[in-house]
Design an enzyme around this catalytic site. Structure first.
Site, mmCIF file in Angstrom:
data_model
loop_
_atom_site.group_PDB
_atom_site.id
_atom_site.type_symbol
_atom_site.label_atom_id
_atom_site.label_comp_id
_atom_site.label_asym_id
_atom_site.label_seq_id
_atom_site.Cartn_x
_atom_site.Cartn_y
_atom_site.Cartn_z
ATOM 1 C CG HIS A 253 -2.520 -1.407 1.224
ATOM 2 N ND1 HIS A 253 -2.909 -1.269 1.978
ATOM 3 C CD2 HIS A 253 -2.639 -1.920 -0.304
ATOM 4 C CE1 HIS A 253 -3.896 -2.539 2.079
ATOM 5 N NE2 HIS A 253 -3.847 -2.182 0.213
ATOM 6 C CG HIS A 388 -4.085 -4.812 -7.541
ATOM 7 N ND1 HIS A 388 -3.269 -3.433 -7.111
ATOM 8 C CD2 HIS A 388 -4.885 -5.335 -6.844
ATOM 9 C CE1 HIS A 388 -4.350 -3.120 -7.050
ATOM 10 N NE2 HIS A 388 -5.655 -4.180 -6.448
#
Length: 415
Positions: A253, A388
């Site tokens: 993240h 992703h």
């Protein structure tokens, strides 16, 4: 040098300047799209197993449907056969059977209305709208109304995280993950609608989670808070493998936020809005923290899933999405700063993915590896996630702004 391009710290030109690397990315993207076409079911899209097959009890899921809709809308704008019907199928499902007909909004199967899921519905609706798919504009109007009425907290400048299905009970929780994906969705919504307020909201989220909080923790992103913004340092201590809210902090993240700050800076400037001076150094700090505390910290290559409060590796499995985001962040930082170290990281991450995560026997990518880089299914089951991986084959070839959908629509991938 036949293709031109800047020189990297490793000698030679940037990988992305070469036609062969760009062709390799294109081929990877096509493989990912083809693998995930099997995930279509009657009411949307469902999760595939490791062999790319639908389980016997497969059911459409909101998050997977939204991510697939976004991905195939991107592919449709590139003229890739088979993609337009799948994007349309996703729009119809999100606007129809997957939407709560009684209370509004979308239930992702958790038994609650989650900001995380709604961020992806917003991203899918924005991308499909840019692609001019039937029903997408109405879906975009519907999701933005729900976000504004239910999730957006104007006083705090963030998204509320979840509610009961009838909206009567709000969770005592504020989280970085749902807000991070809302930043991406809001920038896409701003580009799709021409409404700059969504870009302003994205900035406010970044101001709180990164400028106000992460900057005081060496740019390690604190994930879990209560509604009074007290840090929940023991949150999910007994669930280190939680797929959305694991204990501790998540280096993947850190690098994902790094990319988003750079894209937000570019989006503001592209729309003649002054960009705060802290965005670039924060993006660099986030990337540094992610690689320092996440990469190969237990002796083997790869970014660990989570770290503890002393920055020690906690859940040491490697997940594919973290490396996909690290690739795009490294490319963005190289373009933004010109610093050759980011070319080195770009190559390092792709080398790791090629040697460990790309599944040449079973197709697609392994979603998860253990600490010894062997395939594992503890955090994630099967190969459900196209989003992703597919974006990592596109984003390095696109400008930081506009959003990925509008950039493709405007021909940024044209040879």
């Amino acid at each position: 040098m036949a293709d031109g391009g800047a020189v990297s710290q490793n000698g030679g030109e940037r990988w992305r300047s070469g036609t062969r690397h760009r062709r390799w990315l294109e081929n990877q993207g096509q493989r990912l799209l083809d693998f995930s076409k099997h995930s279509r079911v009657a009411g949307g899209f469902a999760a595939l197993d490791t062999d790319g097959e639908l389980p016997h009890d497969a059911q459409a899921q909101v998050i997977i449907t939204a991510r697939m809709t976004h991905a195939y809308a991107l592919a449709a704008m590139q003229g890739l056969p088979g993609s337009t019907p799948l994007a349309d199928h996703g729009v119809q499902a999100l606007a129809g059977s997957l939407k709560d007909p009684r209370h509004g909004g979308w239930d992702d199967g958790s038994g609650r209305k989650m900001a995380y899921a709604h961020a992806f519905v917003g991203l899918a609706a924005a991308t499909a709208s840019i692609a001019e798919r039937p029903g997408a504009r109405q879906l975009l109007a519907d999701i933005t109304q729900v976000i504004e009425a239910r999730f957006w907290s104007e006083d705090e400048g963030v998204m509320r995280d979840s509610f009961s299905l009838d909206w009567s009970q709000e969770e005592d929780y504020r989280g970085a993950n749902a807000n991070m994906h809302s930043v991406e969705a809001f920038m896409a919504i701003a580009d799709a609608t021409g409404m700059p307020v969504w870009r302003s909201r994205a900035l406010r989220i970044c101001e709180r989670f990164i400028h106000a909080i992460a900057s005081k923790h060496d740019f390690c992103v604190v994930e879990h808070f209560d509604r009074q913004w007290n840090i929940l340092s023991d949150y999910n201590h007994d669930k280190p493998d939680h797929d959305l809210r694991p204990f501790g902090m998540t280096p993947g993240h850190f690098v994902e936020w790094s990319l988003l700050l750079l894209k937000l800076e570019a989006a503001l400037l592209r729309n003649s809005v002054p960009a705060p001076s802290w965005l670039l150094p924060a993006a660099m700090g986030l990337f540094r923290a992610g690689t320092t505390y996440g990469w190969a910290v237990d002796g083997g290559p790869g970014l660990v899933y989570t770290i503890g409060w002393a920055h020690e590796p906690h859940m040491r499995h490697r997940v594919h999405w973290a490396h996909a985001e690290a690739i795009t962040a490294a490319a963005a930082l190289l373009d933004r700063t010109g610093e050759p170290e980011y070319e080195g990281w770009y190559r390092t991450f792709w080398d790791y993915l090629d040697l460990h995560m790309i599944d040449r026997a079973g197709g697609s990518w392994h979603n998860e590896l253990d600490e010894h880089n062997r395939p594992k299914e503890q955090i994630y089951q099967g190969k459900a996630d196209l989003y992703h991986a597919y974006q990592s084959t596109l984003t390095p070839l696109l400008p930081l702004s506009p959003c990925i959908g509008l950039a493709i629509h405007q021909g940024a991938l044209a040879p």
